[in-house]
Motif scaffolding. Structure first.
Motif, PDB file in Angstrom:
ATOM      1  N   ILE A 114      -1.245  16.042  -4.450  1.00 37.11           N
ATOM      2  CA  ILE A 114      -1.205  16.907  -5.636  1.00 37.11           C
ATOM      3  C   ILE A 114      -1.216  18.375  -5.221  1.00 37.11           C
ATOM      4  CG2 ILE A 114      -2.466  17.616  -7.719  1.00 37.11           C
ATOM      5  CD1 ILE A 114      -3.475  14.761  -7.972  1.00 37.11           C
ATOM      6  N   GLY A 115      -0.249  19.126  -5.735  1.00 39.84           N
ATOM      7  CA  GLY A 115      -0.162  20.545  -5.431  1.00 39.84           C
ATOM      8  C   GLY A 115      -1.035  21.373  -6.363  1.00 39.84           C
ATOM      9  N   PHE A 116      -2.206  21.774  -5.871  1.00 40.11           N
ATOM     10  CA  PHE A 116      -3.068  22.677  -6.641  1.00 40.11           C
ATOM     11  C   PHE A 116      -2.585  24.111  -6.468  1.00 40.11           C
ATOM     12  CE2 PHE A 116      -5.698  18.992  -5.672  1.00 40.11           C
ATOM     13  CZ  PHE A 116      -6.255  18.708  -6.902  1.00 40.11           C
ATOM     14  N   GLU A 117      -2.004  24.381  -5.332  1.00 34.02           N
ATOM     15  CA  GLU A 117      -1.441  25.669  -4.936  1.00 34.02           C
ATOM     16  C   GLU A 117      -2.514  26.732  -4.705  1.00 34.02           C
ATOM     17  OE1 GLU A 117       1.114  24.477  -4.298  1.00 34.02           O
ATOM     18  OE2 GLU A 117       1.874  23.300  -5.932  1.00 34.02           O
ATOM     19  N   SER A 118      -3.354  27.025  -5.720  1.00 29.78           N
ATOM     20  CA  SER A 118      -4.347  28.079  -5.550  1.00 29.78           C
ATOM     21  C   SER A 118      -5.517  27.853  -6.491  1.00 29.78           C
ATOM     22  CB  SER A 118      -3.714  29.441  -5.835  1.00 29.78           C
ATOM     23  OG  SER A 118      -4.681  30.484  -5.718  1.00 29.78           O
ATOM     24  N   VAL A 119      -6.677  28.390  -6.106  1.00 25.21           N
ATOM     25  CA  VAL A 119      -7.837  28.376  -7.002  1.00 25.21           C
ATOM     26  C   VAL A 119      -8.058  29.771  -7.588  1.00 25.21           C
ATOM     27  CG1 VAL A 119      -8.943  26.467  -5.809  1.00 25.21           C
ATOM     28  CG2 VAL A 119      -9.435  28.812  -5.070  1.00 25.21           C
ATOM     29  N   ARG A 147       0.878  -1.176   0.000  1.00 23.39           N
ATOM     30  CA  ARG A 147       0.000   0.000   0.000  1.00 23.39           C
ATOM     31  C   ARG A 147       0.910   1.219   0.000  1.00 23.39           C
ATOM     32  NH1 ARG A 147      -3.020  -0.599   5.402  1.00 23.39           N
ATOM     33  NH2 ARG A 147      -0.863  -0.944   6.005  1.00 23.39           N
ATOM     34  N   TRP A 148       0.641   2.141  -0.913  1.00 21.55           N
ATOM     35  CA  TRP A 148       1.578   3.254  -1.009  1.00 21.55           C
ATOM     36  C   TRP A 148       0.913   4.537  -1.486  1.00 21.55           C
ATOM     37  CZ3 TRP A 148       2.768   5.251  -5.980  1.00 21.55           C
ATOM     38  CH2 TRP A 148       2.363   4.465  -7.063  1.00 21.55           C
ATOM     39  N   MET A 149       1.662   5.638  -1.387  1.00 24.31           N
ATOM     40  CA  MET A 149       1.204   6.936  -1.868  1.00 24.31           C
ATOM     41  C   MET A 149       2.403   7.691  -2.427  1.00 24.31           C
ATOM     42  SD  MET A 149       0.600   8.711   1.821  1.00 24.31           S
ATOM     43  CE  MET A 149       1.898   8.725   3.061  1.00 24.31           C
ATOM     44  N   THR A 150       2.114   8.747  -3.173  1.00 24.35           N
ATOM     45  CA  THR A 150       3.198   9.521  -3.768  1.00 24.35           C
ATOM     46  C   THR A 150       2.715  10.911  -4.125  1.00 24.35           C
ATOM     47  OG1 THR A 150       4.986   9.456  -5.402  1.00 24.35           O
ATOM     48  CG2 THR A 150       2.775   8.868  -6.169  1.00 24.35           C
ATOM     49  N   GLN A 151       3.638  11.737  -4.608  1.00 24.22           N
ATOM     50  CA  GLN A 151       3.322  13.079  -5.077  1.00 24.22           C
ATOM     51  C   GLN A 151       3.363  13.110  -6.603  1.00 24.22           C
ATOM     52  OE1 GLN A 151       5.147  16.277  -2.353  1.00 24.22           O
ATOM     53  NE2 GLN A 151       6.662  14.647  -2.282  1.00 24.22           N
ATOM     54  N   THR A 152       2.468  13.885  -7.182  1.00 27.61           N
ATOM     55  CA  THR A 152       2.452  14.025  -8.638  1.00 27.61           C
ATOM     56  C   THR A 152       1.705  15.305  -8.988  1.00 27.61           C
ATOM     57  OG1 THR A 152       1.916  12.919 -10.724  1.00 27.61           O
ATOM     58  CG2 THR A 152       0.342  12.660  -8.926  1.00 27.61           C
ATOM     59  N   ASP A 153       1.476  15.525 -10.276  1.00 27.90           N
ATOM     60  CA  ASP A 153       0.660  16.682 -10.653  1.00 27.90           C
ATOM     61  C   ASP A 153      -0.652  16.190 -11.258  1.00 27.90           C
ATOM     62  OD1 ASP A 153       0.753  16.703 -13.721  1.00 27.90           O
ATOM     63  OD2 ASP A 153       2.896  16.718 -13.264  1.00 27.90           O
ATOM     64  N   ILE A 154      -1.594  17.088 -11.395  1.00 31.60           N
ATOM     65  CA  ILE A 154      -2.962  16.764 -11.782  1.00 31.60           C
ATOM     66  C   ILE A 154      -3.076  16.198 -13.196  1.00 31.60           C
ATOM     67  CG2 ILE A 154      -3.487  19.070 -12.684  1.00 31.60           C
ATOM     68  CD1 ILE A 154      -5.835  16.907 -10.507  1.00 31.60           C
ATOM     69  N   SER A 155      -2.060  16.410 -14.022  1.00 34.51           N
ATOM     70  CA  SER A 155      -2.153  15.987 -15.430  1.00 34.51           C
ATOM     71  C   SER A 155      -2.209  14.479 -15.610  1.00 34.51           C
ATOM     72  CB  SER A 155      -0.975  16.547 -16.235  1.00 34.51           C
ATOM     73  OG  SER A 155       0.248  15.956 -15.831  1.00 34.51           O
ATOM     74  N   VAL A 188       2.838  32.191  -9.828  1.00 36.01           N
ATOM     75  CA  VAL A 188       3.624  31.136  -9.186  1.00 36.01           C
ATOM     76  C   VAL A 188       4.590  30.452 -10.141  1.00 36.01           C
ATOM     77  CG1 VAL A 188       3.463  28.835  -8.183  1.00 36.01           C
ATOM     78  CG2 VAL A 188       1.988  30.648  -7.347  1.00 36.01           C
ATOM     79  N   ASP A 189       4.111  30.111 -11.306  1.00 41.32           N
ATOM     80  CA  ASP A 189       4.830  29.214 -12.215  1.00 41.32           C
ATOM     81  C   ASP A 189       5.128  29.937 -13.527  1.00 41.32           C
ATOM     82  OD1 ASP A 189       5.799  27.101 -13.703  1.00 41.32           O
ATOM     83  OD2 ASP A 189       3.819  26.233 -14.068  1.00 41.32           O
ATOM     84  N   ARG A 190       6.406  30.221 -13.750  1.00 44.64           N
ATOM     85  CA  ARG A 190       6.808  30.960 -14.942  1.00 44.64           C
ATOM     86  C   ARG A 190       6.444  30.227 -16.225  1.00 44.64           C
ATOM     87  NH1 ARG A 190      12.937  32.961 -13.309  1.00 44.64           N
ATOM     88  NH2 ARG A 190      12.322  34.764 -12.024  1.00 44.64           N
ATOM     89  N   ALA A 191       6.483  28.907 -16.178  1.00 43.76           N
ATOM     90  CA  ALA A 191       6.196  28.119 -17.382  1.00 43.76           C
ATOM     91  C   ALA A 191       4.714  28.062 -17.703  1.00 43.76           C
ATOM     92  CB  ALA A 191       6.745  26.700 -17.218  1.00 43.76           C
ATOM     93  N   GLY A 192       3.869  28.440 -16.756  1.00 44.15           N
ATOM     94  CA  GLY A 192       2.436  28.478 -16.997  1.00 44.15           C
ATOM     95  C   GLY A 192       1.733  27.139 -16.953  1.00 44.15           C
ATOM     96  N   PHE A 193       2.414  26.110 -16.437  1.00 48.32           N
ATOM     97  CA  PHE A 193       1.808  24.771 -16.405  1.00 48.32           C
ATOM     98  C   PHE A 193       0.547  24.755 -15.531  1.00 48.32           C
ATOM     99  CE2 PHE A 193       1.326  20.810 -13.988  1.00 48.32           C
ATOM    100  CZ  PHE A 193       1.070  19.923 -15.011  1.00 48.32           C
ATOM    101  N   LYS A 194       0.648  25.313 -14.336  1.00 48.48           N
ATOM    102  CA  LYS A 194      -0.465  25.216 -13.391  1.00 48.48           C
ATOM    103  C   LYS A 194      -1.684  26.006 -13.851  1.00 48.48           C
ATOM    104  CE  LYS A 194       2.421  24.165  -9.388  1.00 48.48           C
ATOM    105  NZ  LYS A 194       1.917  22.796  -9.200  1.00 48.48           N
ATOM    106  N   ILE A 195      -1.469  27.165 -14.467  1.00 43.54           N
ATOM    107  CA  ILE A 195      -2.614  27.949 -14.919  1.00 43.54           C
ATOM    108  C   ILE A 195      -3.345  27.244 -16.054  1.00 43.54           C
ATOM    109  CG2 ILE A 195      -1.352  29.356 -16.607  1.00 43.54           C
ATOM    110  CD1 ILE A 195      -4.183  30.510 -14.263  1.00 43.54           C
TER     111      ILE A 195
END
Length: 431
Positions: free
Chosen positions: A280-285, A251-259, A293-300
């Protein structure tokens, strides 16, 4: 035989605010964090694995046991995050008064090596696999240097298996493994890309499986946490690793992104391999906050897809532990209500809400320093649950109280019961 103490100093891991601590102690969220989001990182265990055979190591986690300063150690090794730094220095000063050699490493010392050097004989700067062999060789020859710098990114396929044998099985409910280092996103408030680079490096799958098997041999029915910043960037590697994990029945868990929600096959394999939670780091709504936050614009680019992606992941059988940060420059007091409603409406399994924290070495800290907005230089206060800067569109007190307000809202008994009903339906479909 040389006696070495590997010490993780006691830290202030939750808010110093009295009202917040009272809420935390009484709410069942405390039990969830204790069960699934605690433990010891692998840094000191890697040091243990790099030691010569004639060196006897004792691991001391000061959050669980006191330090005996009279044990007659020959060398003290301290590893500390920022909120542990002050205590690490106190420990180091006490041992040095007793003429015991002290070396300090870890994230904080890597970012502020000159500060750390004021309290120790040597500072390990960067990845231990690169620097420790030279240090311990010099120590055994009584010829240590003030600083040991890693000059390149270490090849993780040459990294030793952490010495998990040093952990007391009764003390830890989650055992952590690191399979990758590096992160390409370079968020303003995060230090990961500076510490480990923007390119992903990973251990071989054979190494990871060996670590899992060793943990299973030491700990009875353990929860395993993969402590990577983003475990599934290399899809080919991820699929092969997950296939190898299936027969181990962990049984395990991990960190990743929403994609990852876009990959139905990956979600199915995650569930089959024993994954139960995804952090998962949503950071903000708030749209403007994500843009900043993210210069690359991935999160937006992900923001408008959050609702759909959350549903796909959780209906595949994994609960999401969502990470949200409060206090960005575009946040005003409406952020508390908006964040709470987002979490509740999307039935996020559990949420970690923190206050924007200007950690040493981040672009955020440099900017706030230039704007004369830093409030505290006491590292004990850098808990992620306490305010250390002047917000733009609210007071520091409003931000501190707003954090507690969101926690009380999302962990209200009625909300939790509603979530239980929601996930029961999902899990009944996934049997």
């Amino acid at each position: 035989m040389i006696k070495v103490a590997l010490i993780s100093p006691k830290g202030t891991f939750f808010s110093k605010d009295i009202k917040f601590r009272e809420f935390w102690e009484k709410n069942q969220i405390r039990q969830f964090y204790s069960r699934f989001w605690s433990g010891l990182s692998t840094g000191l265990l890697i040091i243990g694995a790099l030691m010569p055979k004639d060196v006897k190591c004792k691991l001391i986690d000061e959050n669980l046991e006191p330090i005996d300063f009279d044990m007659g150690y020959d060398l003290i090794v301290l590893s500390a995050m920022t909120q542990q730094a002050q205590r690490a220095y106190q420990i180091a000063d006490e041992f040095r008064r007793r003429n015991v050699k002290v070396v300090i490493g870890g994230i904080h010392a890597t970012i502020l090596p000159k500060e750390a050097k004021e309290h120790c004989d040597s500072v390990i700067v960067g990845e231990a696999e690169e620097t420790w062999p030279q240090f311990i060789n010099d120590f055994l020859k009584n010829n240590t240097q003030p600083f040991y710098f890693s000059t390149r990114s270490f090849d993780l396929e040459k990294s030793p298996i952490p010495k998990y044998e040093l952990l007391n099985p009764e003390n830890y409910k989650t055992i952590w493994i690191q399979t990758t280092r590096g992160c390409p996103h370079n968020c303003e408030f995060c230090i990961a890309s500076r510490l480990f680079g923007t390119k992903f490096r990973h251990k071989s799958i054979k190494q990871v499986i060996k670590e899992v098997k060793l943990i299973k041999s030491i700990f009875k029915n353990p929860w395993i946490g993969f402590g990577d910043d983003n475990m599934f960037v290399n899809k080919k590697y991820a699929f092969e690793l997950l296939e190898k994990l299936i027969p181990l029945k962990i049984r395990w868990m991990t960190q990743t992104d929403i994609s990852i929600a876009k990959d139905k096959a990956l979600l199915a394999l995650l569930k089959k391999s024993g994954c139960r939670f995804l952090f998962i780091g949503f950071e903000s709504v708030t749209r403007k906050s994500l843009e900043s936050v993210d210069r690359a614009g991935f999160k937006i680019r992900m923001l408008d897809k959050y609702k759909d992606y959350i549903q796909k992941i959780q209906e595949a059988g994994m609960g999401i532990i969502g990470a949200f940060v409060l206090g960005f420059d575009y946040d005003d007091t409406t952020v508390f209500k908006n964040t709470a409603e987002f979490i509740i409406n999307n039935h996020i399994y559990a949420s970690q809400l923190t206050i924007l924290t200007p950690l040493p070495g981040t672009r955020l800290r440099e900017r706030l320093k230039d704007e004369n907005r830093l409030l505290s230089f006491n590292w004990d206060n850098y808990t992620f649950w306490d305010v250390n800067f002047i917000p733009k569109h609210m007071s520091a007190i409003e931000l501190q109280n707003g954090l507690l307000k969101v926690y009380k809202t999302i962990y209200d008994d009625k909300v939790l019961l509603n979530n239980v009903s929601y996930f029961k339906k999902i899990y009944s479909r996934n049997k």
